[in-house]
Write an enzyme that holds these catalytic residues in place. Sequence first.
Site, PDB file in Angstrom:
ATOM      1  N   ASN A  11       0.799  -1.218   0.000  1.00  0.00           N
ATOM      2  CA  ASN A  11       0.000   0.000   0.000  1.00  0.00           C
ATOM      3  C   ASN A  11       0.835   1.272   0.000  1.00  0.00           C
ATOM      4  OD1 ASN A  11      -2.510  -1.541   0.418  1.00  0.00           O
ATOM      5  ND2 ASN A  11      -1.411  -2.098   2.264  1.00  0.00           N
ATOM      6  N   LYS A 218       6.863 -10.583   3.313  1.00  0.00           N
ATOM      7  CA  LYS A 218       7.961  -9.600   3.306  1.00  0.00           C
ATOM      8  C   LYS A 218       8.285  -9.064   4.702  1.00  0.00           C
ATOM      9  CE  LYS A 218       6.020  -5.201   3.698  1.00  0.00           C
ATOM     10  NZ  LYS A 218       4.729  -5.610   4.136  1.00  0.00           N
TER      11      LYS A 218
HETATM   12  P1  ADP Z   1       0.848  -4.291   3.624  1.00  0.00           P
HETATM   13  O1  ADP Z   1       0.676  -4.314   2.153  1.00  0.00           O
HETATM   14  O2  ADP Z   1       1.311  -2.971   4.127  1.00  0.00           O
HETATM   15  O3  ADP Z   1       1.640  -5.439   4.169  1.00  0.00           O
HETATM   16  P2  ADP Z   1      -1.516  -5.531   4.838  1.00  0.00           P
HETATM   17  O4  ADP Z   1      -2.861  -5.411   4.210  1.00  0.00           O
HETATM   18  O5  ADP Z   1      -0.805  -6.838   4.756  1.00  0.00           O
HETATM   19  O6  ADP Z   1      -0.643  -4.354   4.218  1.00  0.00           O
HETATM   20  O7  ADP Z   1      -1.605  -5.122   6.392  1.00  0.00           O
HETATM   21  C1  ADP Z   1      -2.204  -3.892   6.808  1.00  0.00           C
HETATM   22  C2  ADP Z   1      -3.666  -4.093   7.177  1.00  0.00           C
HETATM   23  O8  ADP Z   1      -3.762  -4.840   8.390  1.00  0.00           O
HETATM   24  C3  ADP Z   1      -4.429  -2.836   7.490  1.00  0.00           C
HETATM   25  O9  ADP Z   1      -4.929  -2.220   6.319  1.00  0.00           O
HETATM   26  C4  ADP Z   1      -5.571  -3.336   8.392  1.00  0.00           C
HETATM   27  O10 ADP Z   1      -6.769  -3.464   7.659  1.00  0.00           O
HETATM   28  C5  ADP Z   1      -5.126  -4.741   8.809  1.00  0.00           C
HETATM   29  N1  ADP Z   1      -5.189  -5.049  10.245  1.00  0.00           N
HETATM   30  C6  ADP Z   1      -5.538  -6.265  10.738  1.00  0.00           C
HETATM   31  N2  ADP Z   1      -5.516  -6.288  12.074  1.00  0.00           N
HETATM   32  C7  ADP Z   1      -5.153  -5.032  12.464  1.00  0.00           C
HETATM   33  C8  ADP Z   1      -4.931  -4.432  13.744  1.00  0.00           C
HETATM   34  N3  ADP Z   1      -5.105  -5.119  14.891  1.00  0.00           N
HETATM   35  N4  ADP Z   1      -4.541  -3.138  13.786  1.00  0.00           N
HETATM   36  C9  ADP Z   1      -4.368  -2.433  12.629  1.00  0.00           C
HETATM   37  N5  ADP Z   1      -4.547  -2.954  11.386  1.00  0.00           N
HETATM   38  C10 ADP Z   1      -4.939  -4.242  11.297  1.00  0.00           C
HETATM   39 MG    MG Z   2       1.066  -7.521   3.952  1.00  0.00          MG
END
Ligand code: ADP
Ligand code: MG
Length: 318
Positions: A11, A218
């Site tokens: 993201n 990652k």
């Molecule tokens: P990235 O591409 O940065 O690895 P991810 O989608 O794998 O992104 O991880 C980020 C997402 O984790 C956030 O957008 C959120 O929706 C989710 N998430 C799940 N549990 C939590 C939590 N306890 N606190 C914050 N975000 C969370």
């Molecule tokens: Mg991720």
Amino acid sequence: MGRVVVALGGNALQRAGDHGTWPEQVAQMRATATALAALVAEGHELIVTHGNGPQVGTLLRQNELAEHELPRRPMDVLGAETQGQIGYLVEQELTAALVRARVPRTVLSIVSRTVVSARDRAFAHPSKPVGRYYTEAEARALRKREGWQMVYDGARGGWRRVVPSPTPRRWIEGDGLQKLLARDWGAHVVPVVTGGGGVPVVERGRGVFEGVEAVIDKDRTAAIVATTLQADTLVILTDVPAAAIGFRKPWERWLGEVSASEMQVYLERKEFADGSMGPKVEAALSFLRSGGRRAIITDPPSLGRAMRNETGTRISPG
Ligand code: ADP
Ligand code: MG
């Protein structure tokens, strides 16, 4: 001051709702690069790593659409391709941002391989969905023709291919880079390493590695990078400003300064979702257990303030 490893989430490269066009990715990286350059301007030594989920998904689909004409390439090769395209993007934008911040550096992308164990349990239990959604008939055909494992995603009403997500054990290029940084390279170079968690390989003999059909988280590799390079701080940049407990529940609470042992309790209580926030928190704790001083989870706009302990989730050892 000190050495900082920053992991960029999918993201930080591509916003939700983007089509994934190149200009969109350039614009997104430009904003992130400006925040990264500010760290260098403050005197930190920077190492960048990044995810590749959306980009590897695109390559998988392109291979699939073109397979009547061009042979499909294996997943390890697609991983290396994404390191090339994203590494190039980081080089372009971060070089310019560093010049704007008056701290020019050579941004150096390194095609990186990550060793996994051939006996990793993940190979018997593929769990990571990749690529597009299929109908039930397509899923059946692919299972038979390609030997793919397919899972049904009830929320989206479709079938997806799942591949193993084995535990990263070692980053092959890490030892060499550690030696270079020890020779004062850190003052001149910003390395970009282990994109997409590194190309997954298994060791077949001394110096003999074989690519495998798998993906590596990652964030888990980022912990290995930060440990191998003896970084002071591991920063995980994503699309939320912090980790929360009670995430998206009425009692949601965003975490600021927190100890590793407190975070461990929340992790065991399943406060952090598998495959998204879970691996970030695990990576942070693993880095702190192996001698790291500070781990931060935040988003690119909050990076500067999080480094000054003003926002974001800051995890300390103990
Ligand atoms: P990235 O591409 O940065 O690895 P991810 O989608 O794998 O992104 O991880 C980020 C997402 O984790 C956030 O957008 C959120 O929706 C989710 N998430 C799940 N549990 C939590 C939590 N306890 N606190 C914050 N975000 C969370
Ligand atoms: Mg991720």
